[in-house]
Design an enzyme around this catalytic site. Structure first.
Site, PDB file in Angstrom:
ATOM      1  N   ASN A  48      21.766   9.474 -15.816  1.00 56.27           N
ATOM      2  CA  ASN A  48      22.615   9.716 -16.994  1.00 56.27           C
ATOM      3  C   ASN A  48      23.367  10.960 -17.163  1.00 56.27           C
ATOM      4  O   ASN A  48      22.919  11.869 -16.680  1.00 56.27           O
ATOM      5  CB  ASN A  48      21.607   9.736 -18.386  1.00 56.27           C
ATOM      6  CG  ASN A  48      20.434  10.541 -18.469  1.00 56.27           C
ATOM      7  OD1 ASN A  48      19.962  11.160 -17.455  1.00 56.27           O
ATOM      8  ND2 ASN A  48      19.941  11.177 -19.587  1.00 56.27           N
ATOM      9  N   ILE A  49      24.492  10.671 -17.764  1.00 63.90           N
ATOM     10  CA  ILE A  49      25.424  11.741 -17.873  1.00 63.90           C
ATOM     11  C   ILE A  49      25.720  11.770 -19.233  1.00 63.90           C
ATOM     12  O   ILE A  49      26.405  11.132 -19.720  1.00 63.90           O
ATOM     13  CB  ILE A  49      26.723  11.658 -16.914  1.00 63.90           C
ATOM     14  CG1 ILE A  49      26.066  11.433 -15.361  1.00 63.90           C
ATOM     15  CG2 ILE A  49      27.613  13.178 -17.020  1.00 63.90           C
ATOM     16  CD1 ILE A  49      27.197  10.738 -14.656  1.00 63.90           C
ATOM     17  N   GLU A  50      25.302  12.985 -20.058  1.00 66.23           N
ATOM     18  CA  GLU A  50      25.639  12.931 -21.430  1.00 66.23           C
ATOM     19  C   GLU A  50      26.929  14.060 -21.753  1.00 66.23           C
ATOM     20  O   GLU A  50      27.245  14.424 -20.763  1.00 66.23           O
ATOM     21  CB  GLU A  50      24.514  13.606 -22.126  1.00 66.23           C
ATOM     22  CG  GLU A  50      23.309  12.639 -22.241  1.00 66.23           C
ATOM     23  CD  GLU A  50      22.238  13.090 -23.107  1.00 66.23           C
ATOM     24  OE1 GLU A  50      21.786  14.149 -23.379  1.00 66.23           O
ATOM     25  OE2 GLU A  50      21.067  12.188 -23.068  1.00 66.23           O
ATOM     26  N   CYS A  58      24.751   5.941 -19.014  1.00 64.73           N
ATOM     27  CA  CYS A  58      23.489   5.916 -18.665  1.00 64.73           C
ATOM     28  C   CYS A  58      23.335   5.840 -17.211  1.00 64.73           C
ATOM     29  O   CYS A  58      24.364   5.558 -16.531  1.00 64.73           O
ATOM     30  CB  CYS A  58      22.651   4.747 -19.058  1.00 64.73           C
ATOM     31  SG  CYS A  58      22.539   4.505 -20.975  1.00 64.73           S
ATOM     32  N   GLU A  60      21.935   3.652 -15.408  1.00 65.45           N
ATOM     33  CA  GLU A  60      22.050   2.364 -14.817  1.00 65.45           C
ATOM     34  C   GLU A  60      23.506   2.039 -14.676  1.00 65.45           C
ATOM     35  O   GLU A  60      23.996   1.384 -13.531  1.00 65.45           O
ATOM     36  CB  GLU A  60      21.290   1.302 -15.710  1.00 65.45           C
ATOM     37  CG  GLU A  60      19.812   1.334 -16.168  1.00 65.45           C
ATOM     38  CD  GLU A  60      19.463   2.358 -17.185  1.00 65.45           C
ATOM     39  OE1 GLU A  60      20.245   3.457 -17.099  1.00 65.45           O
ATOM     40  OE2 GLU A  60      18.549   2.079 -17.760  1.00 65.45           O
ATOM     41  N   CYS A  96      18.636   0.442 -21.778  1.00 57.55           N
ATOM     42  CA  CYS A  96      19.182   0.117 -23.246  1.00 57.55           C
ATOM     43  C   CYS A  96      19.970  -1.174 -23.453  1.00 57.55           C
ATOM     44  O   CYS A  96      20.184  -1.581 -22.225  1.00 57.55           O
ATOM     45  CB  CYS A  96      20.029   1.343 -23.677  1.00 57.55           C
ATOM     46  SG  CYS A  96      21.543   1.395 -22.947  1.00 57.55           S
ATOM     47  N   CYS A  99      23.249  -1.450 -21.620  1.00 52.04           N
ATOM     48  CA  CYS A  99      23.410  -1.439 -20.223  1.00 52.04           C
ATOM     49  C   CYS A  99      23.058  -2.926 -19.738  1.00 52.04           C
ATOM     50  O   CYS A  99      23.537  -3.447 -18.751  1.00 52.04           O
ATOM     51  CB  CYS A  99      22.485  -0.533 -19.392  1.00 52.04           C
ATOM     52  SG  CYS A  99      23.080   1.131 -19.350  1.00 52.04           S
TER      53      CYS A  99
HETATM   54 ZN    ZN Z   1      21.997   2.308 -21.047  1.00 53.96          ZN
END
Ligand code: ZN
Length: 136
Positions: A48-50, A58, A60, A96, A99
């Site tokens: 994940n890359i916020e 995410c 995925e 989520c 995704c």
């Molecule tokens: Zn996701």
């Protein structure tokens, strides 16, 4: 679950744990790693890359975007691991809703999603996790 698949999933699990180390989770502190296995035996990792300004991506979708941008179109499964950065054990971490819908465009009904539940790997199908998906 047959022995060859179990060995393959163990390999993917260690790749996912390693990918999780690269997660950039400055907002949530929740780090996720994923491994996307193609039908031709390749594996693509993601984390994940916020971002403080725009929506995060995410693990995925990172893995899917890496694979799709390399020309891959046929996928077998995705394995996901996640936990808060200071956790000592992995959570049961499933993709989520965003995704699930995203991957729905690229996979068949038999596509599997694997998540850890303690030491045990749990298997789901996308259809189980996303019944009545939107499809053009
Ligand atoms: Zn996701």
């Amino acid at each position: 679950m047959d022995k060859a698949l179990m060995e393959d999933l163990k390999d993917s699990l260690s790749l996912a744990i390693n990918a999780r180390r690269s997660a950039y989770a400055n907002c949530s502190k929740y780090k996720v790693g994923a491994v996307l296995a193609t039908r031709n035996g390749k594996k693509y990792t993601g984390c994940n890359i916020e971002n403080s300004g725009i929506q995060a991506i995410c693990a995925e979708r990172t893995a899917f975007c890496k694979a799709i941008s390399e020309g891959e179109r046929y996928f077998k499964y995705i394995l996901v691991v996640g936990a808060y950065e200071d956790a000592t054990e992995l959570d049961k971490c499933l993709p989520c809703g965003y995704c699930r819908q995203f991957m729905n465009d690229f996979v068949d009904e038999d596509f599997k999603i694997y998540a850890m539940n303690g030491e045990k790997i749990e298997e789901y199908t996308l259809k189980e996790l996303l019944p009545h998906a939107f499809k053009l």
